[in-house]
Scaffold this active site. Structure first.
Site, mmCIF file in Angstrom:
data_model
loop_
_atom_site.group_PDB
_atom_site.id
_atom_site.type_symbol
_atom_site.label_atom_id
_atom_site.label_comp_id
_atom_site.label_asym_id
_atom_site.label_seq_id
_atom_site.Cartn_x
_atom_site.Cartn_y
_atom_site.Cartn_z
ATOM 1 C CG ASP A 118 -50.852 -93.101 -21.345
ATOM 2 O OD1 ASP A 118 -50.657 -91.870 -21.381
ATOM 3 O OD2 ASP A 118 -51.357 -93.734 -22.289
ATOM 4 C CB ALA A 176 -54.789 -94.585 -21.130
ATOM 5 N NE ARG A 227 -53.933 -90.715 -29.086
ATOM 6 C CZ ARG A 227 -54.653 -89.855 -28.423
ATOM 7 N NH1 ARG A 227 -55.879 -89.543 -28.842
ATOM 8 N NH2 ARG A 227 -54.239 -89.273 -27.318
ATOM 9 C CE LYS A 278 -48.005 -89.880 -26.097
ATOM 10 N NZ LYS A 278 -47.391 -91.147 -26.577
#
Lengths: 349, 349
Positions: free
Chosen positions: B236, B47, B45, B247
């Site tokens: 992201d 980006a 995980r 997030k």
């Protein structure tokens, strides 16, 4: 109706709040030390419930005393009060309840010991009755402040489980819904102890009140999306100037509410108002074990030996508080004056 | 150095981020479908890491293709890209990486198939190298913005584990510490997936960087106590106007930082900047399973059937962002202009 705590002939009976929502288990504290343990380990929590639990713990200790004269009983009372008073430092209701029991002891001290004991048990039971009545009064006052429809955010659990029944913040929501308002509750899960997801969601669902659980860090996004019309929380101690100590994270919610133009309300019984504490600066903040943060359901979720901060409460300065809802009425800024007025009104009344 | 992901002859090797910090386990994705699963289940995980993982997944799928001509390979490429592109919608790096691989396929399309396959594998490996170099450049730019000493708050994990190494936000912190600054990191635990307590704390402790884990709802209290001098987070997706998707909880941290006069910085590679998305309003926000909120380490912590919201990301409007740190330099408001300038500068240079 949920019986958060209850006096029985064998001791004080609590719903074990560490095991909700998956298990509805009741535990019996048979001695005042067991009551102190129940408070310390958060089998019972919530400032008003802690207050009545403390009073019942004192009553239980006095009832079981083998003292044969009033002086011996007094000294035993002080030992009991000390043990219970050392469990949790922030919720002022604990000290208020002990003080009230001490005053009752003073008032009855000329009586025979069995009557003193019976009087203290009655006093603790009376405090439970008064707590529920205060919550219902808060509900009547506070319901008018709630939106006619939409989302209301709450943090931690200031419900039936935090009190002897009905709740403070959740009492306001219950009363608003009772008066026909269409409220959907957003419950912050409230890390690390999860009072929101475990307790608030559980008791609201029992009552059929629409509830959505969110992680604490989602409150801002929900506000920005227009899903929250008001915030209502409880309190563990309210200073004379209206600064509010409440569950950690409350301050962040208050700042976010203000940023979004959403009113932030505090609902608490008068026993939570501490006019002897001038501002939030003087409120002692309990630090709890790092393990509450580093472990989830027994599983380690942080590296070995990492530093942790785990303050159980924070202080929300009065400027963020739209109103303080008490059983005596609603206080608004400037709180130094409005809280004094409510204090005086009750004395006068 | 932590190897977040790595190309091997057998497939793509990932450190399994769902099992940190207690277990350091590596898993091998042997097909592009397994790479897609690793992204979806958050074995990998962050980006930038998702971007390179996607490129490697595409390279793996193409390498294993049995197509015998370029048209068949192209159509297989599109199927692979679709599968990988459907894993997570918010991180724009995923789509950027797939597009770059597609452009490489176009550029090589006149070549024999074995050379096309080898070229795509090299391109994915090159993206890993470039990612680390970009992080080091961000570190050099961003280090100057960090305080010379004191607490720096970060949310989620924008570290070595979110990238191919060194990190974006944590790269800035690493570079600042490398330049002699005395920084103590406060890591929000970052519910519900706990990237902060599980991943950020783990990788910082490996590097001997002082770290304190806090629950997300404690950030406001820490700021109010003066413990936080700056905030730095990853991203992201960054819209053309400087709105930042990151997030869930980032927005709340940004509002709190502003309330306390603390600068809020975003560090991200240029591949996270999406000039085709005008504002944060147009960024799709992934909703993840309710179970991430209702269960902790497999244990149920919310009542059966309760409503849950679980957006994985939120959008922080540009007005809260003090600067955006990229490998191309630092952008400041107005971002519509500064981001365009960085875009143009790179094209010109």
């Amino acid at each position: 109706m949920i019986k958060t705590l209850e006096w029985t002939d064998e001791g004080v009976r609590f719903i074990d709040q560490t095991r909700l929502p998956t298990e509805e288990v009741y535990v019996l504290s048979r001695t005042y030390r067991e009551v102190a343990d129940a408070i310390r380990t958060m089998i019972v929590r919530g400032a008003p419930a802690i207050g009545v639990a403390a009073a019942m713990g004192v009553a239980l200790g006095v009832k079981q005393s083998t003292a044969t004269d009033i002086n011996a009983l007094r000294s035993e009372f002080d030992q009991i009060a000390k043990t219970i008073g050392e469990t949790r430092p922030t919720a002022v209701n604990l000290f208020w309840a002990i003080r009230r029991m001490k005053e009752k002891l003073q008032a009855l001290s000329a009586m025979p010991l069995p009557q003193i004991k019976a009087g203290l048990v009655r006093e603790a039971q009376q405090m439970l009755v008064e707590d529920i009545a205060a919550n219902e009064a808060m509900g009547r006052h506070g319901a008018t402040l709630m939106p006619s429809s939409g989302g209301v955010l709450t943090h931690c659990n200031a419900g039936a489980l935090a009190t002897c029944g009905y709740g403070t913040a959740l009492g306001v929501i219950r009363a608003a819904i009772g008066s026909g308002k269409q409220i959907h509750v957003f419950a912050d899960e409230t890390r690390p102890f999860l009072q929101g997801s475990r307790l608030t969601a559980w008791e609201l669902m029992k009552d059929g009140i629409p509830t959505t659980v969110i992680a604490d860090n989602m409150a801002g996004a929900m506000m920005r999306q227009g899903k929250i019309k008001a915030v209502v929380v409880g309190a563990d101690r309210i200073a004379a100037n209206g600064d509010v100590a409440n569950k950690i994270g409350t301050y962040s919610v208050a700042v976010l509410a203000r940023e979004h133009g959403i009113p932030f309300y505090v609902a608490a019984p008068w026993s939570t108002v501490d006019l002897n504490t001038p501002t939030g600066e003087q409120i002692p903040i309990e630090q709890r074990s790092a393990r509450e943060v580093t472990h989830h359901a027994g599983k380690q979720v942080a590296p070995d030996g990492v530093n942790v901060e785990n303050p159980a409460f924070d202080v929300t300065p009065n400027k963020y508080v739209a109103a303080i809802i008490t059983e005596r009425g609603i206080a608004r800024a400037p709180y130094l004056e409005s809280l004094q007025e409510l204090e005086g009104a009750a004395v006068a009344g």
